[in-house]
Design an enzyme around this catalytic site. Structure first.
Site, short mmCIF file in Angstrom:
data_model
loop_
_atom_site.label_atom_id
_atom_site.label_comp_id
_atom_site.label_asym_id
_atom_site.label_seq_id
_atom_site.Cartn_x
_atom_site.Cartn_y
_atom_site.Cartn_z
N HIS A 146 0.83 -1.21 0.00
CA HIS A 146 0.00 0.00 0.00
C HIS A 146 0.86 1.26 0.00
O HIS A 146 1.84 1.36 0.75
CB HIS A 146 -0.91 0.00 1.23
CG HIS A 146 -1.72 1.25 1.40
ND1 HIS A 146 -2.65 1.67 0.48
CD2 HIS A 146 -1.71 2.20 2.38
CE1 HIS A 146 -3.20 2.80 0.88
NE2 HIS A 146 -2.64 3.15 2.03
N SER A 147 0.49 2.23 -0.85
CA SER A 147 1.08 3.57 -0.83
C SER A 147 2.62 3.52 -0.93
O SER A 147 3.16 3.03 -1.91
CB SER A 147 0.63 4.30 0.44
OG SER A 147 0.94 5.66 0.40
N TYR A 148 3.33 3.96 0.11
CA TYR A 148 4.79 3.95 0.06
C TYR A 148 5.35 2.54 0.02
O TYR A 148 6.49 2.32 -0.42
CB TYR A 148 5.37 4.70 1.27
CG TYR A 148 6.82 5.12 1.09
CD1 TYR A 148 7.13 6.33 0.50
CD2 TYR A 148 7.85 4.29 1.50
CE1 TYR A 148 8.45 6.72 0.32
CE2 TYR A 148 9.18 4.66 1.32
CZ TYR A 148 9.47 5.88 0.73
OH TYR A 148 10.78 6.25 0.54
N GLY A 175 4.47 0.38 -2.03
CA GLY A 175 4.69 0.10 -3.44
C GLY A 175 6.05 0.60 -3.89
O GLY A 175 6.75 -0.07 -4.67
#
Length: 418
Positions: free
Chosen positions: A294-296, A298
């Site tokens: 998720h988010s960072y 990735g």
């Protein structure tokens, strides 16, 4: 008192503005200069702390008079109401500190759920850490290093979240299902996956800075006359008393000064992901490794792939990203990595479109589809059923050697036999 003080400062600003506009003689200019000097010395944020209640909060959910009900929702024990942020009016800083204190308790509560409800094991990092050095930890299912079939690896985003969480805000204001990784863990274990839960934000420990040593007499002070020495010590004592009084007045809620001691080889989310890969994932017998990032998280996965491209390609079957903030250009991912991501990754992004609807991308990496929500923090929860279907389809495609592609005709993730 804070309101009255703010009003006083406001009128001082008005008076100063009028004085600057009107000009005036030498006396008026001198008054204006003195007024500007006075205002420059006023630290509103610090002075407002004088009227705050003590920054002392409970260290348990029960102390806060909150508990999770049968639906995983945080509710007040007596009233049954959801969490209230503005517990005290006009004290935003105090309310924020209270919220943060509750958040730390939530983090520990989720850790307990990972061990008790999900039956995961806590493993400390680095694996060869000495007794006294800073440590982090991750969570593993009991079959993580023995399951030869498949493994699920979970990576959350940046910020205050820790292992097992997607978003603290969701845990507090919505429920445990939407805010934690527990649904993913339980679903994965039901379907025969081994599980590893990363902890990429646990990069250092904080310790209180040591206090400065007390004033020591100079070597030559013993040669000074007793009267002169006593006078000097009295002056030093009076100065310290004045400084302490001023500091107490200026910042009565002064928080402890701390320093950060970074955890070896885990000092950043990227380092952490690489360390867990090298010491756990790459050594696990699972033939099919799946990531949800998720988010960072990735970005951390893409960095992992840049550092271990061949190993990742040989072991990872599919990657589900949820509103990932990675950037293949800025991270300098090469052409072969971008091609692999187009075939094996999918990014569920925040969008007003229905779940799984194709979303155009300006970057030449993995397909992007709607997570069925416009809220960034909800993307992992809303795309939950689609992600497990994506994994099962990818696994089936690998067995039949058929690539998983996104068909624009149906705007859904499918297996196309080429």
């Amino acid at each position: 008192m804070s309101i009255l003080f703010s009003v006083l400062v406001f009128f001082l600003f008005i008076h100063l503005s009028m004085a600057l506009q009107q000009g005036g003689g030498p006396d008026e200019k001198e008054k204006t200069t003195a007024l500007k000097d006075l205002l420059s010395r006023i630290d509103l944020d610090e002075l407002m702390k004088k009227d705050e209640p003590p920054l002392e909060f409970p260290d348990t959910l029960e102390g806060f008079e909150y508990a999770f009900n049968e639906n995983g929702q945080l509710r007040h024990i007596k009233t049954g109401e959801p969490f209230v942020f503005n517990y005290r009016e006009d004290l935003h800083r105090w309310n924020q500190k209270r919220y943060e204190a509750l958040g730390e308790i939530i983090t520990k509560h989720v850790y307990e759920l990972l061990e008790k409800d999900c039956n995961l094991q806590k493993v400390y990092l680095p694996v060869d850490a000495t007794e006294n050095e800073p440590k982090s930890f991750i969570f593993l299912s009991k079959d993580a290093l023995t399951n030869a079939d498949k493994m699920l690896v979970l990576i959350h985003g940046s910020g205050v979240v820790r292992a097992g969480q997607w978003a603290r805000r969701l845990i507090i204001n919505e429920d445990l299902n939407s805010g934690t990784q527990i649904p993913y863990i339980k679903k994965a274990m039901e379907e025969g996956y081994a599980v590893i839960v990363l902890n990429p934000n646990e990069n250092y420990i904080e310790v209180e800075k040591s206090k400065p040593q007390a004033h020591q007499q100079s070597p030559d002070s013993s040669d000074e006359p007793a009267e002169k020495r006593e006078r000097k010590e009295r002056i030093l004592k009076d100065n310290k008393k004045r400084r302490d009084f001023y500091e107490k007045y200026r910042n009565p809620q002064k928080e402890k000064e701390t320093m950060q001691l970074y955890i070896r080889e885990n000092g950043s989310p990227e380092e952490h992901a690489l360390y867990v890969w090298d010491n756990f994932i790459s050594k696990a017998p699972a033939e099919n490794v799946f990531f949800v990032a998720h988010s960072y998280g990735g970005l951390a996965f893409v960095e992992l792939m840049i550092q271990r491209e061949a190993d990742v390609k040989s072991k990872v079957t599919a990657v589900a990203l949820t509103d990932s903030v990675h950037n293949v250009w800025h991270q300098e991912a090469n052409k072969t990595i971008r091609e692999w991501m187009r075939e094996n990754c999918c990014n569920w992004v925040s969008s007003s479109e229905p779940l799984d609807t194709s979303v155009e991308s300006m970057l030449p990496d993995c397909p992007r589809v709607s997570a069925g929500t416009e809220r960034h923090e909800l993307t992992s929860w809303k795309s939950f059923p689609s992600i497990f279907k994506f994994f099962s389809d990818a696994l089936e495609a690998k067995k039949t050697k058929t690539p998983t592609v996104l068909t624009r005709r149906s705007n859904r993730i499918k297996i196309d036999e080429l």
